[in-house]
Design an enzyme around this catalytic site. Structure first.
Site, PDB file in Angstrom:
ATOM      1  N   CYS A 174       0.809  -1.219   0.000  1.00 31.12           N
ATOM      2  CA  CYS A 174       0.000   0.000   0.000  1.00 31.12           C
ATOM      3  C   CYS A 174       0.840   1.265   0.000  1.00 31.12           C
ATOM      4  CB  CYS A 174      -0.948   0.010   1.192  1.00 31.12           C
ATOM      5  SG  CYS A 174      -0.135  -0.227   2.790  1.00 31.12           S
TER       6      CYS A 174
ATOM      7  N   HIS B 236      -1.578   0.323   7.335  1.00 32.85           N
ATOM      8  CA  HIS B 236      -2.207   0.595   6.052  1.00 32.85           C
ATOM      9  C   HIS B 236      -1.873   2.031   5.672  1.00 32.85           C
ATOM     10  CE1 HIS B 236      -4.718  -0.081   2.673  1.00 32.85           C
ATOM     11  NE2 HIS B 236      -5.640   0.798   3.020  1.00 32.85           N
TER      12      HIS B 236
ATOM     13  N   ASP C   4      -8.112   5.113  -1.435  1.00 28.50           N
ATOM     14  CA  ASP C   4      -7.659   3.864  -0.823  1.00 28.50           C
ATOM     15  C   ASP C   4      -7.825   2.760  -1.858  1.00 28.50           C
ATOM     16  OD1 ASP C   4      -7.141   1.571   0.622  1.00 28.50           O
ATOM     17  OD2 ASP C   4      -8.555   2.006   2.242  1.00 28.50           O
TER      18      ASP C   4
END
Length: 237
Positions: free
Chosen positions: A60, A114, A131
């Site tokens: 991520c 994250h 996201d």
């Protein structure tokens, strides 16, 4: 990032729902509606659809780095309104809902960390969240992301309370580096396949990912916040 699946997340059983201008000295009427539309389009962040973005599962931080790189190349004037957010805690157990990597009802995933991108429009409109691991829209308004993905720490056990490291996008592009060693076993084998592009490095570092994941005030760059502070920053109403 790696996922950690747990069965005892809550302290109990709960349900979550939830003008005029001048041209050559003469008056010239400006179409205020058209002008407004043009100005609004200049302030709109034009990141491609999610399926067209650079994306590698479980990386991520690099996915978001690529989003920032895209903004820098395509809309450099808007990079100042972009913020990279690392979400983690001391235990590296942060629950987020509506994630692609699902382990339970409502697509709940407990990540070790994250990373997301937040865009704060210069016209003071609501912040948008990008996201690439979310099942919500891309982008999604901050209020929806807050209520659907972040929810609340109130009914969570303390070890699952989320913390946030908020970093200006320009700073992230200049400072972040990763050699991807975090995603290798002790024998050097990949835990998860890496992105197809070279490792991100700077003149100062080849690997400082842990400094970004850390939620210690004396470590890394950016501003640290708890969930309430984070919500108040981007959704003050």
């Amino acid at each position: 990032m790696n996922t950690l699946y747990v069965s005892l997340l809550y302290n109990g059983t709960i349900k979550l729902s939830h003008a005029t201008s001048l041209v050559r000295g003469k008056p010239y009427l400006v179409n205020s509606s058209a002008l407004g539309m043009e100005l609004k389009s200049l302030k709109k962040l034009s990141i491609p659809e999610a399926q067209e973005c650079s994306y590698t599962p479980f990386y991520c931080e690099e996915n978001v780095w690529k989003l920032c790189e895209y903004v820098k190349n395509e809309q450099p004037d808007l990079l100042q309104y972009c913020y990279v957010v690392f979400i983690s805690n001391e235990n590296k157990t942060v629950p987020l809902w509506h994630q692609r990597s699902k382990s339970a009802e409502n697509h709940l995933t407990v990540w070790d960390y994250h990373v997301i991108l937040i865009y704060t429009p210069p016209d003071q409109g609501e912040a948008l969240v990008y996201d690439l691991d979310s099942m919500l829209s891309f982008p999604v308004d901050f209020s929806t992301y807050g209520s659907q993905t972040l929810r609340s720490d109130f009914l969570l056990k303390p070890e699952y309370h989320r913390k946030f490291r908020v970093i200006p996008g320009e700073v992230f592009l200049k400072k972040f580096a990763s050699d991807r060693s975090r995603m290798k076993n002790s024998d050097g084998a990949w835990i998860k396949s890496p992105p197809p592009f070279p490792c991100i490095q700077t003149s100062e570092s080849t690997n400082n990912l842990e400094e970004f994941i850390s939620m210690k005030p004396e470590t890394g760059v950016g501003e640290l916040m708890n969930l309430n502070q984070f919500i108040e920053r981007y959704f003050p109403d």
